[in-house]
Design an enzyme around this catalytic site. Structure first.
Site, short mmCIF file in Angstrom:
data_model
loop_
_atom_site.label_atom_id
_atom_site.label_comp_id
_atom_site.label_asym_id
_atom_site.label_seq_id
_atom_site.Cartn_x
_atom_site.Cartn_y
_atom_site.Cartn_z
N SER A 121 36.29 38.68 51.07
CA SER A 121 35.69 38.00 49.93
C SER A 121 35.54 36.49 50.13
CB SER A 121 36.50 38.26 48.65
OG SER A 121 37.67 37.50 48.63
N LYS A 163 41.24 32.97 46.04
CA LYS A 163 39.91 32.67 45.50
C LYS A 163 39.79 31.15 45.24
CE LYS A 163 38.42 36.97 44.92
NZ LYS A 163 39.43 37.55 45.81
#
Length: 214
Positions: A121, A163
């Protein structure tokens, strides 16, 4: 007490003592310290050693020329504390399983730890599956920082994900943004974030193991 609270010359002195003890197997004398740091006065050296002792970084045995002792074990490399998900959250890491050596001249290594990345990701930030991310522990961050975000679940220690953090005040939410255009961000209402989530640290370096071809 942290070495960060020492003066620059005291940090240099401490680093020399640590490196000398690693290479020679014994502590340096005051004269050897002075010669390395270009300090002519052994009294001046003694003053800074006293400051390091007061800060709890070393201890000294009286009347011994090599009486310096380190008060804490010098960390060999950065501890690898487990796996971090660059994707869906994984179970949170706990104890160190190994360590990586990166060179203390590259980044500030005190209190940092490493995590092994699992998932894709964050690939557009050049963080790939199998990379190591070095984390500086902290509970706060700024918009755009790459962070370890932990979802604290009832009856469990929690799960963590890697993230970019954004606080969107206009929408009263937190956005955990992947760096992969094929994936959607994680949107968390501010009330839920405050109750169930926390920042455990931010990424300060990325390392990749390269295996030479046979």
């Amino acid at each position: 007490m942290s070495l960060e609270q020492a003066s620059e010359i005291q940090r240099r002195m401490y680093d020399f003592i640590v490196n000398y003890m690693k290479s020679e197997g014994m502590p340096p004398t005051n004269r050897e310290i002075g010669r390395e740091l270009n300090i002519a006065s052994t009294g001046h050296v003694d003053y800074h050693l006293t400051m390091l002792e007061k800060k709890g970084l070393i201890s000294r045995q009286a009347k011994k020329s090599r009486g310096i002792k380190l008060t804490k074990q010098v960390q060999e490399g950065i501890p690898v504390m487990g796996i971090i998900a660059a994707g869906e959250p994984l179970d949170i890491f706990s104890d160190a399983s190994s360590s990586i050596n990166i060179g203390s001249d590259m980044i500030e290594t005190e209190n940092t730890y490493a995590l092994v990345v699992r998932g894709r990701s964050m690939i557009e930030d050049h963080i790939c599956d199998g990379d190591y991310v070095v984390i500086k522990p902290q509970s706060t961050c700024q918009n755009g920082d790459i962070v370890v975000a932990v979802h604290m679940q009832e009856g469990a220690s929690g799960s963590s994900t890697l993230k970019r953090f954004f606080q969107e005040k206009e929408h009263n939410r937190v956005r955990l943004q992947p760096a992969n255009s094929e994936l959607d961000p994680i949107m968390i209402p501010k009330s839920v974030w405050d109750r169930e989530w926390q920042i455990q640290g931010k990424v300060v370096a990325i390392f990749r193991q390269c295996i030479a071809a046979a």
